[in-house]
Design a protein around this motif. Structure first.
Motif, mmCIF file in Angstrom:
data_model
loop_
_atom_site.group_PDB
_atom_site.id
_atom_site.type_symbol
_atom_site.label_atom_id
_atom_site.label_comp_id
_atom_site.label_asym_id
_atom_site.label_seq_id
_atom_site.Cartn_x
_atom_site.Cartn_y
_atom_site.Cartn_z
ATOM 1 N N GLY A 505 -1.759 14.624 11.559
ATOM 2 C CA GLY A 505 -1.895 13.665 10.071
ATOM 3 C C GLY A 505 -3.605 12.896 10.367
ATOM 4 N N LEU A 506 -2.924 12.157 11.619
ATOM 5 C CA LEU A 506 -3.590 11.287 11.559
ATOM 6 C C LEU A 506 -5.685 12.218 12.008
ATOM 7 C CD1 LEU A 506 -2.690 9.422 14.557
ATOM 8 C CD2 LEU A 506 -2.813 9.035 12.537
ATOM 9 N N ALA A 507 -5.720 13.129 12.434
ATOM 10 C CA ALA A 507 -6.773 14.256 12.730
ATOM 11 C C ALA A 507 -6.919 14.521 10.772
ATOM 12 C CB ALA A 507 -6.175 15.343 13.086
ATOM 13 N N ARG A 508 -5.975 14.934 10.136
ATOM 14 C CA ARG A 508 -6.591 14.642 8.965
ATOM 15 C C ARG A 508 -7.080 13.269 8.202
ATOM 16 N NH1 ARG A 508 -1.788 16.647 5.039
ATOM 17 N NH2 ARG A 508 -3.350 16.162 3.643
ATOM 18 N N PHE A 526 0.113 7.121 4.505
ATOM 19 C CA PHE A 526 1.435 6.484 4.778
ATOM 20 C C PHE A 526 2.128 7.334 4.211
ATOM 21 C CE2 PHE A 526 3.979 4.098 1.675
ATOM 22 C CZ PHE A 526 4.570 4.469 1.484
ATOM 23 N N LYS A 527 1.799 8.969 3.841
ATOM 24 C CA LYS A 527 2.314 10.078 4.451
ATOM 25 C C LYS A 527 2.795 10.159 5.535
ATOM 26 C CE LYS A 527 1.379 12.370 0.033
ATOM 27 N NZ LYS A 527 1.021 13.796 -0.997
ATOM 28 N N THR A 528 2.028 10.208 6.539
ATOM 29 C CA THR A 528 2.078 10.678 7.989
ATOM 30 C C THR A 528 2.654 10.005 8.790
ATOM 31 O OG1 THR A 528 -0.329 11.410 8.218
ATOM 32 C CG2 THR A 528 0.927 11.104 10.089
ATOM 33 N N LEU A 529 3.372 7.763 8.085
ATOM 34 C CA LEU A 529 3.960 7.490 8.591
ATOM 35 C C LEU A 529 4.922 7.599 8.093
ATOM 36 C CD1 LEU A 529 2.102 4.485 9.326
ATOM 37 C CD2 LEU A 529 2.714 5.800 10.950
ATOM 38 N N GLN A 530 5.429 7.790 7.109
ATOM 39 C CA GLN A 530 6.882 8.043 6.009
ATOM 40 C C GLN A 530 7.184 9.163 7.269
ATOM 41 O OE1 GLN A 530 6.373 8.406 2.043
ATOM 42 N NE2 GLN A 530 7.439 6.337 2.355
ATOM 43 N N ILE A 591 -6.755 0.726 9.501
ATOM 44 C CA ILE A 591 -5.767 0.953 9.169
ATOM 45 C C ILE A 591 -5.380 2.385 10.127
ATOM 46 C CG2 ILE A 591 -4.026 2.317 7.563
ATOM 47 C CD1 ILE A 591 -4.161 -0.896 6.960
ATOM 48 N N LEU A 592 -6.672 3.227 10.531
ATOM 49 C CA LEU A 592 -5.912 4.206 10.980
ATOM 50 C C LEU A 592 -6.002 3.880 12.941
ATOM 51 C CD1 LEU A 592 -6.564 7.257 11.302
ATOM 52 C CD2 LEU A 592 -9.142 7.068 11.943
ATOM 53 N N GLU A 593 -6.727 3.195 13.339
ATOM 54 C CA GLU A 593 -6.695 2.808 14.904
ATOM 55 C C GLU A 593 -4.539 2.073 14.909
ATOM 56 O OE1 GLU A 593 -7.848 2.978 16.811
ATOM 57 O OE2 GLU A 593 -6.826 1.697 18.805
ATOM 58 N N LYS A 594 -4.499 1.015 13.443
ATOM 59 C CA LYS A 594 -2.998 0.518 13.589
ATOM 60 C C LYS A 594 -2.202 1.704 13.767
ATOM 61 C CE LYS A 594 -3.916 -3.952 11.888
ATOM 62 N NZ LYS A 594 -3.783 -5.185 11.037
ATOM 63 N N ALA A 595 -2.327 3.081 12.412
ATOM 64 C CA ALA A 595 -1.851 3.338 12.687
ATOM 65 C C ALA A 595 -1.542 4.916 14.099
ATOM 66 C CB ALA A 595 -1.713 4.524 11.560
ATOM 67 N N ARG A 596 -2.504 5.148 14.662
ATOM 68 C CA ARG A 596 -2.420 5.506 16.381
ATOM 69 C C ARG A 596 -2.161 4.244 16.952
ATOM 70 N NH1 ARG A 596 -4.522 5.553 20.715
ATOM 71 N NH2 ARG A 596 -5.986 3.296 19.794
#
Length: 607
Positions: A505-508, A526-530, A591-596
């Motif tokens: 998901g992060l790659a997409r 959002f969907k990746t974290l969910q 946002i991408l860095e925080k999700a990672r």
């Protein structure tokens, strides 16, 4: 009939266009019309009737710092009437007292120009007016010593040094404090920076947190410390110190809410906002004086401070040619980088080596090897160390010794070659040899060779072969049991697949961001974290909300910063999915860095 239909259509278009022109308007309003110097407030420029209006250009005004924060959209339905608008928010910080007129403001929509009149802001140099909003703020003229010109009644920066008149190479401790009161807090705090021409700077120490009572008001204080020392004489200016951070404040909305008010929904659910600020202190004039020529000792090497010296001689009894270790320890307050090895007077009867230096805390230790040449030596000469004391403004000299030393002649049997190593290693003695004795000559004929007996059980490969089947059988059993559990336990299977799906998901999301396709990017994040959090906690994806996840994570004592990042990512993703304008660029990368970081942290903890 056809003519009637045409007339009705024309009248309808005319009336709807007239109503549309009536509904569209531009308004500008300040959060409040009076503020203290340095006290930030918001400016709202709102266009009614459309949500696709660009922000108006803001004039540059002397005495005001204006930064664009972002847009806010709203849709409401009242008695079947749908209304929509977009509000552009600006952060306004008065830098000096006076009366300022901001505007007028112009925007273009559907080929027409709309105008809003200017707004007036009165900035009061005395913070007494701000005390009504922030109880406990300092009265006018009672700011702490060194308070900056850009000072607020809630957060400000103070820079201070121990003294304004210093000597070359003298240590100058610098203290930079961030004072904070009556706000939710600061985050993303950068280390302070400041000009320091004429000085060399050490490393900034780790900041410390504490509270201070200033004029009866209690502040939370973050303290940074750093040591400087002057390298060139003259008059200089230190600072001003600048520090960047994000100020966290609670949202306050005076607008009427409705069930379709998306901004009001997020304001109630995530009731805090942050905006960037740059704190600035006052500069400090400093003079660097040269070291005086009067009274300078001949052995002075540049040490500046207030030092003490301790000298130890070991061993006290030696033979001629044996090493003696002279250990000299310099301690005290001052610039240890300017300290050099003390001088050994009258060392003609010794063979001396360069001292080895080590630094431990506030001490500098010199170990020097000296070797007596004759048995006439009766003592180690006097050791002298000179330094300049900046507090008294005078040179000082410390003398230690002489130290008694018992040196005896070396016996004839021990005269030979000696190898002398560093202190702490035993000396090695080799007696003299005559050439031609104890020499093993090279063989001209190798002689008869035969193989020695080899036993199989002494071969490591033999034992490796014995245990290899057991190891393979164990690996097979573990993999088989894991596969059976994956097929039988769906929750366990989701738990194992969650990290791999999260990485995909992060790659997409990263691919969407590379194509500047921002809207699918936020949807994928959002969907990746969910999916990932649902897999970790065995929850349906639709039941994964920030409140549910916080209830699961708090008992595990998860780092509060991770929870903050999680709330921020969920909030921004939901806003991006419903708002008409989607932020991109640096904010999307953040946002991408925080999700990672959230996923990486969750993989390291045990829940």
């Amino acid at each position: 009939m056809k003519k009637t239909l045409i007339i009705f259509t024309a009248v309808f278009l005319f009336v709807s266009g007239f109503a549309r022109a009536e509904d569209m308007r531009l308004e500008a309003a300040l959060e409040r019309n009076r503020a203290a110097v340095g006290n930030p407030l918001y400016l709202y420029v709102t266009f009614y009737g459309s949500q696709s209006v660009e922000r108006p250009e803001m004039p540059s005004l002397d005495g005001l710092q204006i930064k664009y924060v972002g847009p806010s959209t709203k849709i409401s339905v009242v008695n079947g009437r749908v209304s929509r608008f977009i509000s552009h928010m600006y952060l306004v910080i008065p830098l000096k007292s006076g009366r300022f007129e901001i505007g007028p403001f112009f925007v273009e929509s559907h080929g027409q120009i709309y105008k809003a009149p200017a707004v007036t802001l009165t900035a009061d140099g005395a913070p007494a007016a701000a005390q009504a909003r922030a109880p406990g703020a300092l009265p006018a003229g009672n700011e702490p010593q060194g308070a900056p010109s850009y000072v607020s009644d809630r957060v400000f920066l103070v820079m201070d040094i121990g003294k304004r008149l210093v000597y070359i190479n003298e240590i100058v401790p610098v203290t930079i404090k961030v004072y904070l009161m009556n706000v939710q807090g600061l985050r993303d705090i950068e280390y302070p920076v400041y000009p320091h021409e004429g000085f060399s700077a050490g490393e900034l120490a780790e900041p410390e947190k504490r509270t201070e009572l200033v004029h009866g008001v209690r502040y939370n204080v973050l303290v940074f410390r750093q040591d400087l020392f002057g390298i060139k004489e003259g008059d200089y200016i230190l600072g001003p110190a600048k520090l960047r951070c994000n100020l966290i404040t609670r949202k306050q909305s005076s607008r009427r809410s409705s069930i379709f008010d998306i901004d009001d929904f997020f304001s109630r659910r995530f009731g805090y906002r942050t905006y960037p600020i740059e704190l600035e202190s006052k500069d400090i004039p400093v003079s660097i004086l040269p070291l005086p020529e009067d009274g300078r000792p001949r052995d002075f090497q540049g040490a500046v401070g207030d030092f003490a010296m301790d000298v130890n001689v070991n061993p006290p009894e030696v033979k001629v040619g044996d090493p003696v270790v002279l250990r000299m320890t310099i301690s005290g307050e001052g610039n240890l980088d300017t300290v050099t090895a003390p001088c050994l007077l009258s060392a003609e009867k010794f063979k001396t080596y360069e001292p080895q230096v080590t630094k431990k805390g506030g001490k500098k230790i010199y170990e020097q090897v000296i070797i007596p040449k004759t048995d006439e030596v009766k003592e180690v000469p006097e050791v002298v160390f000179s330094f300049f004391d900046p507090e008294s403004g005078q040179y000082k000299t410390i003398r230690k010794g002489p130290f008694p030393l018992d040196v005896v002649e070396q016996p004839e049997s021990e005269r030979g070659v000696k190898m002398v190593s560093m202190p702490g290693v035993d000396q090695m003695f080799y007696p003299g040899e005559k050439l031609g004795r104890d020499i093993i000559y090279i063989k001209e004929n190798i002689g008869d060779l035969r193989r020695k007996g080899r036993f199989l059980y002494r071969n490591p490969l033999f034992w490796a072969g014995q245990f290899m089947p057991l190891v393979l059988f164990g690996v097979f059993c573990v993999k088989h049991r894991r596969k059976e559990r994956i097929l039988r336990d769906k929750s366990y299977a989701r738990f194992l697949k969650a990290p791999r799906k999260a990485r995909k998901g992060l790659a997409r999301a990263r691919a969407y961001l590379g194509r500047d396709d921002v809207l699918p990017f936020y949807d994928v994040i959002f969907k990746t974290l969910q999916e990932y959090l649902g897999g970790r906690f065995d929850l349906p994806r639709g039941n994964v909300t920030i409140q549910v996840i916080e209830d699961r994570l708090r008992p595990a004592r998860v780092d509060e910063s991770i929870l903050g990042m999680l709330r921020d990512v969920f909030s921004r993703c939901e806003m991006a999915r419903y708002a008409s304008s989607v932020p991109g660029g640096h904010e999307a990368k953040e946002i991408l860095e925080k999700a990672r970081r959230i996923i990486s942290y969750m993989e390291k903890i045990k829940l």
